[in-house]
Structures are given as structure tokens and as C-alpha cells.
Design a protein around this motif. Structure first.
Motif, mmCIF file in Angstrom:
data_model
loop_
_atom_site.group_PDB
_atom_site.id
_atom_site.type_symbol
_atom_site.label_atom_id
_atom_site.label_comp_id
_atom_site.label_asym_id
_atom_site.label_seq_id
_atom_site.Cartn_x
_atom_site.Cartn_y
_atom_site.Cartn_z
ATOM 1 N N PRO A 113 0.844 -1.205 0.000
ATOM 2 C CA PRO A 113 0.000 0.000 0.000
ATOM 3 C C PRO A 113 0.873 1.246 0.000
ATOM 4 O O PRO A 113 1.972 1.254 0.575
ATOM 5 C CB PRO A 113 -0.779 -0.126 1.310
ATOM 6 C CG PRO A 113 -0.792 -1.592 1.605
ATOM 7 C CD PRO A 113 0.525 -2.118 1.105
ATOM 8 N N THR A 114 0.412 2.291 -0.610
ATOM 9 C CA THR A 114 1.198 3.515 -0.772
ATOM 10 C C THR A 114 1.736 4.051 0.544
ATOM 11 O O THR A 114 2.880 4.508 0.622
ATOM 12 C CB THR A 114 0.334 4.613 -1.439
ATOM 13 O OG1 THR A 114 -0.166 4.107 -2.683
ATOM 14 C CG2 THR A 114 1.162 5.852 -1.702
ATOM 15 N N ASN A 115 0.935 3.970 1.594
ATOM 16 C CA ASN A 115 1.362 4.532 2.874
ATOM 17 C C ASN A 115 2.460 3.705 3.557
ATOM 18 O O ASN A 115 3.071 4.146 4.533
ATOM 19 C CB ASN A 115 0.171 4.694 3.819
ATOM 20 C CG ASN A 115 -0.499 3.361 4.132
ATOM 21 O OD1 ASN A 115 -0.480 2.443 3.321
ATOM 22 N ND2 ASN A 115 -1.106 3.271 5.298
ATOM 23 N N LEU A 116 2.709 2.482 3.067
ATOM 24 C CA LEU A 116 3.747 1.634 3.647
ATOM 25 C C LEU A 116 5.026 1.592 2.814
ATOM 26 O O LEU A 116 6.064 1.141 3.310
ATOM 27 C CB LEU A 116 3.219 0.198 3.825
ATOM 28 C CG LEU A 116 2.076 -0.006 4.832
ATOM 29 C CD1 LEU A 116 1.665 -1.472 4.865
ATOM 30 C CD2 LEU A 116 2.493 0.457 6.221
ATOM 31 N N GLN A 117 4.938 2.023 1.575
ATOM 32 C CA GLN A 117 6.093 1.919 0.672
ATOM 33 C C GLN A 117 7.297 2.691 1.196
ATOM 34 O O GLN A 117 8.427 2.189 1.198
ATOM 35 C CB GLN A 117 5.715 2.427 -0.723
ATOM 36 C CG GLN A 117 4.797 1.512 -1.486
ATOM 37 C CD GLN A 117 4.447 2.057 -2.863
ATOM 38 O OE1 GLN A 117 4.788 3.191 -3.209
ATOM 39 N NE2 GLN A 117 3.765 1.238 -3.654
ATOM 40 N N PHE A 118 7.063 3.920 1.638
ATOM 41 C CA PHE A 118 8.149 4.778 2.107
ATOM 42 C C PHE A 118 8.877 4.135 3.299
ATOM 43 O O PHE A 118 10.109 4.030 3.319
ATOM 44 C CB PHE A 118 7.575 6.140 2.502
ATOM 45 C CG PHE A 118 8.578 7.097 3.081
ATOM 46 C CD1 PHE A 118 9.458 7.789 2.254
ATOM 47 C CD2 PHE A 118 8.651 7.303 4.451
ATOM 48 C CE1 PHE A 118 10.382 8.676 2.793
ATOM 49 C CE2 PHE A 118 9.569 8.180 4.996
ATOM 50 C CZ PHE A 118 10.445 8.862 4.164
#
Length: 490
Positions: A113-118
Motif C-alpha cells: 500500500p502507498t502509505n507503507l512503501q516509504f
């Protein structure tokens, strides 16, 4: 014990040629990962969806973290003594960590998920750096047990120079002329998967060969004074750096050289120089191939000078030639039409560019290989001066400052291209050449590297470990060992 008696009456620890050649592959094993991870900017922005500024900030902060981990790993190396040796276990551990993390980084980040990629990207990159530090620190520290012969230590540079030339030139050809074309002319997931698979397999093989090379040398009898155990504490790092001026000067010289060539070889800078300024990205691989033979010859010349006049003299002469070549290249590209440089229709501009580029990459890049055996000289200097055998601490003090300075490379590239409008993605092959892009390309490819080489030359003016001084140091260490043996017998 493998030694050679010298006319002065003391013995040197010597190595067989194959041992030096195979052990050097440990550095190549980590450089394979450095080459592969160099394209992570395109993965992070093009596939994972992170922005240019964010990726540049991550890469810079991770490089700083890389430097911070060095003293810790150096301390671990100096405290390690196992039945498998001091260096071999850490070489293998480091390579295993590198393989696992690079596969996770490129195969998992973009599906999260986008919020976990970073968060995931930073975490895996941090673990990757720990593995990288274990293996690279072992390369520097283990030089002290491999050989202390002044005629042999520069031989590491020959092998390292050849291996790195084949790696970076062959790798660039492989990516620019084969992988990019095979995968539709762009940096996509298929390209990254194939590139990383080769890196993992070949690096693993190189590491095993390096372990085999140092197998008989990774023993206590080759650790400094051998008979003398010196307790070191983590807080000893600063006093050691503060009192070891040769280390200070070599750190400055090597780190500015490293920054220079981190920029020259940066994948984004190569795209800007060859893919946009010259209009032919594949040319980067072709010209690099042409330079292989001459650069290998340059490496032999540099080592011949080192064996005759000392490592310091060879480094200084090489840096001067590299400096003048880069200055000439920058001026040359300003006064000609860069698109006339072509292998299909070779003219005078192509010939001049190839000559200057070869001299710059060959002589300018040589100091990076000369530095590693010079770190071993510094370790011997510390042993001679204080009696302490701490190659891990010294090698990682060197790496710590070196990485802090060279960590500026991705940040410099990211900020520079963002200032001319590349905020969401890096310059791509075939982008239109604008005046700002031309200026930034020349600054990144040659301007900042020129400044780095100048600083390196200034630092080496104050580096005192020339060939004569090292001969005195090795003689003194040999005499201390001889006296210790006599006292043990009595």
C-alpha cells in the motif's frame, strides 16, 4: 607462515599472487551491488511512485547512515576472533544480507500500500547498508593480514582496477546496449529483476573465492604484533582519528575522489551526458568498452609507479592527470556540438572525446583503488606508533568520513535536476536539451568532480606515509616481533 627475508634483516608477510587476486574480488562483490543499486532511483520514482526529491533525500540519509554504521562494524571486527577467523564470517554474513535485501527491495516495495512503501523502502535499505558495511569493512581491514610487503600491497590495485573497469564498463554496456533495448527502451520491472539476479549470483561467487583466498591468512599470528593484545573501547574512535594525521589526510583525499566519481558514474548523470547531451545513451556503453584496454594499461602504469616510488606518489600523479583531463573535457564539450560524437561516423570530435574521457576515467579513477592498500599502511602506522592492531576501527573511521562526504552525490543530483524542473521524475533518455540542462549536466559530470580532485591534491601534500617512511615502519614492527619471540623463548 609465508614470509620473505629482506636484506635489512627483517621479514615481510607475503601472499601468493592468486590470493591477492581472489581476495580483491571481495571488493568487486560489493561493487556489483553498488552498481545495481545505482538504478534504484528509477525504480523508486518510476515503479514505486516516490518523488525525485523524496528519493534523493532517502538515498542521501541512507548514505549518512551507512557512514554511522561503519565505526560500529569496525569495533565488531576488532573484537571478533573465532575458529573461522576474524574476517571470513563477516564477509559471508555481509553478502547474504546484501542478497536478501536487494531482492526484497525491488520485488516488494511497489506492491505494498502507498502509505507503507516509504517506510518499507527505508527499512530494507538500512538493513542493506549494514550488510554492505560488514563486507566492505572486511576488505579494508583484512589487507593487513594478506601482506605487508611494499612491493605486494600495490598489486591489489591492479586486480581491483581491472575488476572495476570490467564491472562498471561491462555493466554499463550490459544495461545501456542490452537490457534497456531488451526491455522496451526503458527502466522497467523486467530490467531490474534481470539485473539484480545477475548481481546476486555473481557477487556470491566472488565472495566465496575471496574467502578461499584469505583462509590461511585469517589467523591470529598475522594480527598486528600478534603477541600483544590491546583492549580498545568504542570511545577510542575520536582520539585515534584526532592523533592519526595520515588517516585524516587520506580520508579527505579519498572521500573527495569518491564524490567526484560517484557523480561521474551516477546513472542519472550518464543519462544526461550521453542520452540527452550527446543524444545516444547506448554510446555510454560503447565508449566505455573502447576505454577498457587503455584503462587497464593505465592501472598497470599506476601500480608500476607505486611499486617503485610508493603509493602516495602514484596517487598524486594519477590525480593530476585526471584533473587536467576533466577540465579539458568540460571545455571541449562547450565549444563543439556534442551530437557529432558518434561511433557510426568517427570524426575528430569523437577521437578527442574518447582520448580525454579515457585519461579522465583511467587516471582519475585509479586513486580509488590505490586507497585500499594505503589504509593498510595507516593501520601499520598506528601499530608502529601505539602498539595497537585495530584495522577494523581504522578502516571504518576512514569509511565513516568518506561516506558522509560521498553521500552528497545523490542529493546533489536530485537537487540539481529539481532546480531545472525535474521534480517528479529524473531526466529520461531522449529528453530535449535545454540550456539549464546543459549547464547542470556539465557541472555534475565534470565541474564538481574537478573541485573534488583539487581538494584531494591539497590533502596529499600533508600525507607523510611515503615509501621511505613505510619501510621504516615495517622494519620497526618486524624488530618488535623478533624481540617478543626471543623473550618468549627465554
Amino acid at each position: 607462515m609465508s614470509t620473505k627475508t629482506m636484506d635489512s634483516g627483517h621479514e615481510y608477510n607475503t601472499a601468493k599472487l592468486w590470493q591477492i587476486g581472489f581476495f580483491t574480488l571481495n571488493n568487486t562483490a560489493t561493487n556489483l551491488y553498488m552498481f545495481a543499486i545505482g538504478f534504484v532511483s528509477y525504480y523508486a520514482t518510476g515503479i514505486a511512485g516516490l518523488t525525485v526529491v523524496v528519493v534523493s533525500a532517502i538515498l542521501t540519509s541512507m548514505r549518512v547512515f551507512d557512514g554511522v554504521t561503519d565505526p560500529i562494524v569496525g569495533y565488531v571486527i576488532d573484537k571478533t576472533e573465532s575458529k573461522f577467523g576474524k574476517f571470513r564470517p563477516l564477509m559471508i554474513l555481509g553478502n547474504v544480507i546484501l542478497a536478501a535485501t536487494i531482492l526484497l527491495m525491488y520485488n516488494v516495495t511497489h506492491i505494498l500500500p502507498t502509505n507503507l512503501q516509504f517506510i518499507f523502502f527505508i527499512l530494507i535499505y538500512a538493513i542493506y547498508i549494514i550488510g554492505y558495511t560488514f563486507q566492505t569493512a572486511s576488505t579494508k581491514a583484512a589487507q593487513t593480514v594478506l601482506t605487508n610487503h611494499p612491493k605486494q600491497r600495490p598489486l591489489f590495485t591492479i586486480f581491483d582496477g581491472i575488476y572495476n573497469t570490467v564491472l562498471f564498463v561491462g555493466g554499463q554496456i550490459f544495461v545501456a546496449s542490452y537490457l534497456v533495448e531488451k526491455h522496451g527502451g526503458e527502466f522497467n520491472m523486467g530490467l531490474f529483476t534481470e539485473l539484480n539476479s545477475y548481481a546476486v549470483i555473481i557477487s556470491g561467487i566472488f565472495t566465496l573465492l575471496a574467502v578461499m583466498a584469505i583462509w590461511k591468512k585469517d589467523r591470529k599470528e598475522f594480527y598486528g604484533l600478534a603477541n600483544k593484545t590491546v583492549n580498545t573501547r568504542f570511545r577510542d574512535y575520536w582520539p585515534i582519528l584526532k592523533s592519526n594525521k595520515p588517516m585524516q589526510m587520506l580520508v579527505i583525499a579519498a572521500s573527495t575522489d569518491k564524490l567526484a566519481f560517484s557523480l561521474v558514474r551516477h546513472p542519472v548523470v550518464l543519462v544526461m551526458l550521453f542520452g540527452i547531451l550527446m543524444g545516444d545513451y547506448a554510446l555510454s556503453g560503447t565508449i566505455s568498452l573502447i576505454t577498457v584496454g587503455p584503462i587497464i594499461i593505465i592501472t598497470f602504469i599506476g601500480v608500476a609507479v607505486a611499486r617503485k616510488l610508493g603509493l602516495k606518489k602514484s596517487l598524486v600523479l594519477s590525480t593530476w592527470i585526471g584533473l587536467f583531463s576533466f577540465i579539458a573535457l568540460a571545455v571541449f564539450l562547450l565549444v563543439i556540438d556534442p551530437t557529432t560524437i558518434s561511433i557510426q561516423s568517427i570524426g575528430i570530435t569523437t577521437v578527442i572525446f574518447i582520448i580525454l574521457y579515457t585519461l579522465g576515467m583511467g587516471f582519475g579513477g585509479l586513486p580509488s583503488s590505490l586507497v585500499i592498500p594505503m589504509i593498510a599502511d595507516i593501520s601499520d602506522y598506528e601499530t608502529h606508533k601505539t602498539g595497537r592492531y585495530i584495522p577494523g576501527m581504522l578502516g571504518t573511521i576512514f569509511s565513516f568520513v568518506d561516506k558522509l562526504i560521498s553521500s552528497l552525490a545523490p542529493a546533489i543530483v536530485g537537487v540539481a535536476v529539481a532546480m531545472i524542473g525535474y521534480g517528479d521524475e529524473f531526466p529520461q533518455i531522449g529528453d530535449a536539451l535545454t540550456t539549464p540542462l546543459l549547464v547542470v549536466t556539465l557541472i555534475l559530470a565534470f565541474g564538481i568532480p574537478i573541485l573534488g580532485l583539487i581538494i584531494s591534491l591539497i590533502a596529499m601534500k600533508f600525507y607523510k606515509l611515503d615509501s621511505k617512511k613505510m619501510e621504516e615502519i615495517q622494519k620497526d614492527i618486524a624488530e618488535i616481533k623478533a624481540r617478543a619471540k626471543e623473550e618468549a623463548v627465554i
